[in-house]
Scaffold this active site. Sequence first.
Site, short mmCIF file in Angstrom:
data_model
loop_
_atom_site.label_atom_id
_atom_site.label_comp_id
_atom_site.label_asym_id
_atom_site.label_seq_id
_atom_site.Cartn_x
_atom_site.Cartn_y
_atom_site.Cartn_z
N GLY A 95 21.10 155.00 23.98
CA GLY A 95 20.26 155.91 24.74
C GLY A 95 19.26 156.59 23.84
O GLY A 95 19.34 156.49 22.61
N GLN A 107 13.24 162.98 21.01
CA GLN A 107 13.46 162.21 19.79
C GLN A 107 12.24 161.40 19.36
O GLN A 107 12.21 160.86 18.26
CB GLN A 107 14.66 161.28 19.95
CG GLN A 107 15.97 162.03 20.01
CD GLN A 107 17.13 161.07 20.11
OE1 GLN A 107 17.49 160.64 21.19
NE2 GLN A 107 17.69 160.73 18.96
N CYS A 114 23.39 158.92 15.83
CA CYS A 114 22.18 159.40 16.47
C CYS A 114 20.97 158.85 15.73
O CYS A 114 20.94 158.87 14.49
CB CYS A 114 22.17 160.93 16.45
SG CYS A 114 20.75 161.71 17.23
N LEU A 115 19.98 158.36 16.46
CA LEU A 115 18.77 157.84 15.82
C LEU A 115 18.08 158.90 14.98
O LEU A 115 17.40 158.57 14.01
CB LEU A 115 17.79 157.31 16.88
CG LEU A 115 18.21 156.04 17.60
CD1 LEU A 115 17.21 155.70 18.69
CD2 LEU A 115 18.39 154.88 16.65
N HIS A 130 25.58 163.74 25.24
CA HIS A 130 24.82 163.65 24.00
C HIS A 130 23.31 163.72 24.28
O HIS A 130 22.59 164.50 23.65
CB HIS A 130 25.17 162.33 23.29
CG HIS A 130 24.45 162.13 21.98
ND1 HIS A 130 25.08 162.28 20.76
CD2 HIS A 130 23.17 161.78 21.71
CE1 HIS A 130 24.21 162.03 19.80
NE2 HIS A 130 23.04 161.72 20.35
N GLU A 131 22.85 162.92 25.22
CA GLU A 131 21.41 162.91 25.52
C GLU A 131 20.97 164.21 26.17
O GLU A 131 19.88 164.71 25.88
CB GLU A 131 21.05 161.70 26.38
CG GLU A 131 21.33 160.36 25.74
CD GLU A 131 20.72 160.16 24.35
OE1 GLU A 131 19.73 160.84 23.99
OE2 GLU A 131 21.25 159.32 23.60
N HIS A 142 20.28 166.84 23.60
CA HIS A 142 18.96 166.75 22.96
C HIS A 142 17.92 167.56 23.71
O HIS A 142 17.06 168.20 23.10
CB HIS A 142 18.49 165.28 22.89
CG HIS A 142 18.99 164.55 21.70
ND1 HIS A 142 18.67 164.89 20.41
CD2 HIS A 142 19.79 163.46 21.61
CE1 HIS A 142 19.25 164.06 19.57
NE2 HIS A 142 19.94 163.18 20.27
#
Length: 188
Positions: A46, A51, A97-98, A139-140, A143
């Site tokens: 995702g 991000q 995480c990216l 998680h998303e 953000h």
Amino acid sequence: MAVLDIVKYPDQRLREATFDVGEITDDIRQLVRDLIDTMYSLNAAGIAAIQVGRLERIFVLDGKVPAGGDDNSPPLVFINPELVETGKGLAVAEEGCLSFPGVYVDIKRPRWAKVRARDLDGNTVEVDGDGLLGRALQHEHDHLTGKLMIDLVGTIKKEVIKRKMKRWHADHDGEKPAATTPSLPELV
């Protein structure tokens, strides 16, 4: 296909306030396409708009994240998501995480989550699940509220993450980040 650059910790853009999307315009549709392209190019589960430096309250998940999803399942789009409910106890699992390349830490979260959002057609949708889906939804959503995985660990792990990120930036700043290949359970 547009693959966007990922904002890396400790960039303060990851902490900026996001805003609700009003009308779903061509610009929003393009942003969603770019998020999906970026997510798949990095083999991620995702990605949230913040991000890639965008402040719209949007995130997308790979269609394989929900139980029963496969390579033919379309990605899930969440516009103006709200975390409606969490529960069913707590679980600890490793997350990546990216925005924290190469960093994987155990995070304790509720096992289950429900999110209400708009889809790309403007319809209200509710998605709930446990396991990887429940974790990815949380998680998303985090953000979009300025919360990062470093905020969910103890002091010692925070320092380890900060050191790893300092090394990553020393090794990579000025270079275009190479595509990574995290396994599906790793979140972004």
